[in-house]
Design a protein around this motif. Structure first.
Motif, short mmCIF file in Angstrom:
data_model
loop_
_atom_site.label_atom_id
_atom_site.label_comp_id
_atom_site.label_asym_id
_atom_site.label_seq_id
_atom_site.Cartn_x
_atom_site.Cartn_y
_atom_site.Cartn_z
N LYS A 21 76.77 113.85 73.88
CA LYS A 21 76.86 114.06 72.43
C LYS A 21 77.99 113.29 71.78
CE LYS A 21 74.35 118.34 72.08
NZ LYS A 21 74.76 119.34 73.08
N TYR A 22 78.91 112.79 72.61
CA TYR A 22 80.04 112.06 72.04
C TYR A 22 80.19 110.74 72.78
CZ TYR A 22 82.05 114.47 76.09
OH TYR A 22 82.28 114.95 77.33
N SER A 23 81.12 109.92 72.31
CA SER A 23 81.29 108.62 72.95
C SER A 23 82.23 108.72 74.14
CB SER A 23 81.88 107.62 71.94
OG SER A 23 82.44 106.52 72.63
N LEU A 24 81.79 108.20 75.22
CA LEU A 24 82.59 108.27 76.43
C LEU A 24 83.76 107.29 76.36
CD1 LEU A 24 82.81 109.58 79.19
CD2 LEU A 24 81.15 107.94 80.05
N THR A 25 83.48 106.10 75.88
CA THR A 25 84.54 105.08 75.85
C THR A 25 85.69 105.47 74.92
OG1 THR A 25 83.04 103.92 74.34
CG2 THR A 25 83.26 103.03 76.55
N GLU A 26 85.39 106.31 73.96
CA GLU A 26 86.48 106.74 73.09
C GLU A 26 87.49 107.62 73.80
OE1 GLU A 26 85.02 108.51 69.53
OE2 GLU A 26 84.13 106.62 68.81
N GLN A 27 87.13 108.09 74.98
CA GLN A 27 88.05 108.94 75.74
C GLN A 27 89.06 108.12 76.54
OE1 GLN A 27 87.37 112.17 75.00
NE2 GLN A 27 85.62 111.30 73.88
N VAL A 28 88.88 106.81 76.55
CA VAL A 28 89.73 105.98 77.40
C VAL A 28 91.21 106.14 77.05
CG1 VAL A 28 90.37 103.61 78.02
CG2 VAL A 28 87.95 104.25 77.85
N GLY A 29 91.52 106.06 75.77
CA GLY A 29 92.92 106.13 75.35
C GLY A 29 93.62 107.38 75.83
N LYS A 30 93.03 108.53 75.52
CA LYS A 30 93.67 109.79 75.91
C LYS A 30 93.70 109.96 77.43
CE LYS A 30 92.52 112.43 71.76
NZ LYS A 30 91.46 113.29 71.19
N THR A 31 92.67 109.49 78.07
CA THR A 31 92.64 109.59 79.53
C THR A 31 93.81 108.83 80.13
OG1 THR A 31 90.22 109.71 79.54
CG2 THR A 31 91.29 109.09 81.60
N ILE A 32 93.96 107.59 79.70
CA ILE A 32 95.03 106.75 80.24
C ILE A 32 96.40 107.30 79.86
CG2 ILE A 32 96.10 104.47 79.98
CD1 ILE A 32 93.80 104.61 81.99
N ASN A 33 96.48 107.79 78.67
CA ASN A 33 97.72 108.41 78.23
C ASN A 33 98.15 109.54 79.17
OD1 ASN A 33 99.06 107.35 76.11
ND2 ASN A 33 98.93 109.24 74.87
N PHE A 34 97.17 110.35 79.49
CA PHE A 34 97.45 111.46 80.40
C PHE A 34 97.90 110.95 81.76
CE2 PHE A 34 95.84 114.39 83.70
CZ PHE A 34 96.62 115.50 83.42
N MET A 91 88.51 110.94 86.03
CA MET A 91 87.52 110.13 85.29
C MET A 91 86.11 110.62 85.61
SD MET A 91 88.90 106.18 85.33
CE MET A 91 88.54 105.96 87.06
N ASP A 92 85.90 110.90 86.86
CA ASP A 92 84.61 111.35 87.32
C ASP A 92 84.18 112.61 86.60
OD1 ASP A 92 82.67 110.78 89.48
OD2 ASP A 92 83.15 112.86 90.00
N GLU A 93 85.09 113.53 86.48
CA GLU A 93 84.75 114.80 85.85
C GLU A 93 84.46 114.59 84.37
OE1 GLU A 93 84.45 117.55 87.56
OE2 GLU A 93 84.01 118.91 85.89
N VAL A 94 85.20 113.69 83.75
CA VAL A 94 84.95 113.41 82.34
C VAL A 94 83.54 112.88 82.15
CG1 VAL A 94 85.60 111.93 80.39
CG2 VAL A 94 87.37 113.06 81.76
N VAL A 95 83.16 111.98 83.02
CA VAL A 95 81.81 111.42 82.92
C VAL A 95 80.76 112.50 83.15
CG1 VAL A 95 80.17 109.78 83.86
CG2 VAL A 95 82.56 109.12 83.63
N THR A 96 80.96 113.30 84.18
CA THR A 96 79.98 114.35 84.47
C THR A 96 79.86 115.31 83.30
OG1 THR A 96 80.48 114.22 86.82
CG2 THR A 96 79.39 116.22 86.05
N SER A 97 80.99 115.68 82.76
CA SER A 97 80.98 116.62 81.66
C SER A 97 80.25 116.03 80.46
CB SER A 97 82.42 116.95 81.29
OG SER A 97 82.45 117.76 80.15
N TRP A 98 80.49 114.76 80.23
CA TRP A 98 79.82 114.05 79.12
C TRP A 98 78.30 114.05 79.33
CZ3 TRP A 98 77.46 109.17 80.20
CH2 TRP A 98 76.98 108.48 79.09
N LEU A 99 77.90 113.84 80.58
CA LEU A 99 76.47 113.86 80.90
C LEU A 99 75.88 115.23 80.66
CD1 LEU A 99 75.77 112.02 84.27
CD2 LEU A 99 74.90 111.46 82.00
#
Lengths: 195, 195, 195, 195
Positions: free
Chosen positions: D175-188, D162-170
């Motif tokens: 440029k994209y929505s972070l919360t929209e990544q929740v589904g795929k993240t949890i899926n993984f 999760m941390d890396e996803v946030v950092t990468s987003w920063l």
DNA sequence: GATGAATGAGAATTCATTCAT
DNA sequence: GATGAATGAATTCTCATTCAT
């Protein structure tokens, strides 16, 4: 004669510090002011001295070292103890009279606040002190001084007395000649005030 | 006896300052530390003193005033000049020996950096100085001291000598008795070291 | 293999920097300390690097380059995607376990304050990243990975996960074996935690 | 809910620091800049924080504390472990997405140089970590997660991912929505990538 | 009078970078 | 290329003093 192995800038900084300390006192002297006076950058000071305080202690060590050299040059074993003592007083008064900056710093800053610093400076005074004790000892041996003279105490009394005379002369604004006080000073030491 | 019209807090602050200055030296003593020691708020100090420096000078004035009172109490016109001088030295040594904080402050801080401050403190010393000069003058009149004694110079020599003895005793860590030095000190003043 | 045209001192400085950065962190590492470690004069560093920051970025580029070489050597197209992923994790963990200085610098300094620097370092990571994405893509193609795997996101998740494991191992004081975590790590990546 | 016993200025300074740190990074943020941002004098900062570093650590403690409060509010024991994990990810992503300054500081500065500082910050993370471990443990108990899940390792993997996803987003410039990544993240996390 | 929180001027020291040798 | 002495900008932190309560 001076420990001449140190680089020029070392001495330039000490001379700058001597002037600045004399004018403002240690605590009110900024390092940057000393640097400017010495013609170096602020940072350069820290190539030669670890901290501000080191400038002060080094200054004493160098200057008192020079004073001891003068004593060594001006006083010889062949002189009588009395004559030696007179020379000590002469040199003490004249050196400070001729080097007012040094006088300010030794008289005022030598007495600076922290005892720690003061003790360190005391080390630099040791050779001077030994010099006077030496003369007193010599006088006791050859019978020109009382055999029951307490060398250590009398050395303090003599040093303190001269010291106060110099300080007073400074505070007065140096309105009179310091070296002219040598005669009466030595007279007092030798004869006391008893009629 | 002392100008006792000042409110209690004035004295509480001075006592706090005496302790704090003695422990750390003037420059390293924070006003807030003095306030805490005196049991008052920081701001309260400024109701009684204009600035930090004023605490120091007031302290000297009060304390040296007290010393002069002791002199006045311990020395009488009926005493001989010699005896009076001995009493001065006794009181000087014993008062400082019994009040180490005061000793630290007078010996170390009296030698404060800036000459301006020093001059002001000098004022406080005047009555003490006058006291010694008075005795010397008396001795000259009654013939017990040399008629050609330079009163002002000898007063400096005596004061400086005693001063150095006290300072040395302090720096040594007060390992010996200061009052025991009275005899030899006075002997030196009176007889000198000449055999 | 590495861009081996650079002079020896270039690498000496980088190795010195690796050690010093690892020990103190970038901001607390002085250039002069790196120079000493590398056995060159302070000024020499500026013959090879424009500014201190360049040492850090060059260090990453070189070291991450070496890492990519290891990946290239250890992973072949013939391997299955799963097996390749396991090898990536193995190499990642073992390389850092065997090169603690590098581990410190990548884990701690890779996360450097200024985003600008971070972006530049990101460039150096690109080839590593491409490597992982490549494997994921390969797995999708051959049906061993879900067809709806979001390659970019999963690459981040995998990289971040491994990264955190390494950092945690470092912070723990390296009390356990990092490479022993490979199995469980890969298991999690492949199977998730769902029963 | 927040430890509201601290005076307003304490929080004002922390908010100022959050902004300034986010903009410049810790090392390039001057204390005076923080003071200005907080609307207090430079010296005031030192009434609330011992040194600059303390501002950073306090900031983490406060902010991570607030985050834990959000977790406590948003996640209940009645939820399944899977659902809880999803909520953790949702809250993690949305809180940072909605508080970019905090995101910068946690993602970039949390990874700051010295390990000492990092360890201290680690303390503040403990409650968060315990939260995730708790959920994993719960899942193991009720059979929704593999019984051989290594709770500590998986917690690291999840957190790091999760941390890396946030950092990468920063770093990407958000440029994209972070919360929209929740589904795929949890899926993984739940299913892994294995087909 | 008393408080003590707030102020902000002030100064020592560090260290990346330069450049004469 | 190599050196390392010199530079001086930059920044944290302290503490005497003020002033609203």
């Amino acid at each position: 004669m001076t420990s001449s192995k140190k680089p020029d800038k070392y001495y330039a900084i000490l001379e700058g510090a001597l002037k600045v300390f004399a004018e403002n006192g240690y605590h009110k002297s900024q390092v940057s002011r000393i640097a400017k006076e010495a013609g170096v950058a602020d940072g350069t000071i820290y190539l030669y001295f670890k901290k501000k305080e080191d400038i002060l202690t080094s200054l004493f060590q160098e200057k008192l070292g020079e004073l001891v050299v003068k004593f060594n040059e001006g006083i010889h074993e062949q002189m009588t103890a009395k004559e030696s003592l007179r020379r000590v007083c002469e040199i003490h008064y004249s050196e400070l009279e001729n080097n007012v900056h040094l006088a300010y710093v030794t008289q005022i800053e030598l007495r600076q606040s922290d005892l720690g610093l003061r003790k360190e400076i005391g080390q630099a005074l040791k050779r001077y002190i030994a010099f006077i004790e030496n003369i007193l000892e010599r006088g006791k041996q050859d019978g020109s001084f009382h055999p029951d003279t307490d060398v250590k105490l009398v050395r303090l009394l003599i040093f303190g007395a001269m010291d106060e005379v110099v300080t007073s002369w400074l505070i007065s604004g140096r309105k009179y000649s310091l070296t002219e006080q040598v005669g009466k000073t030595i007279n007092f030491f030798l004869k006391g005030i008893e009629a």
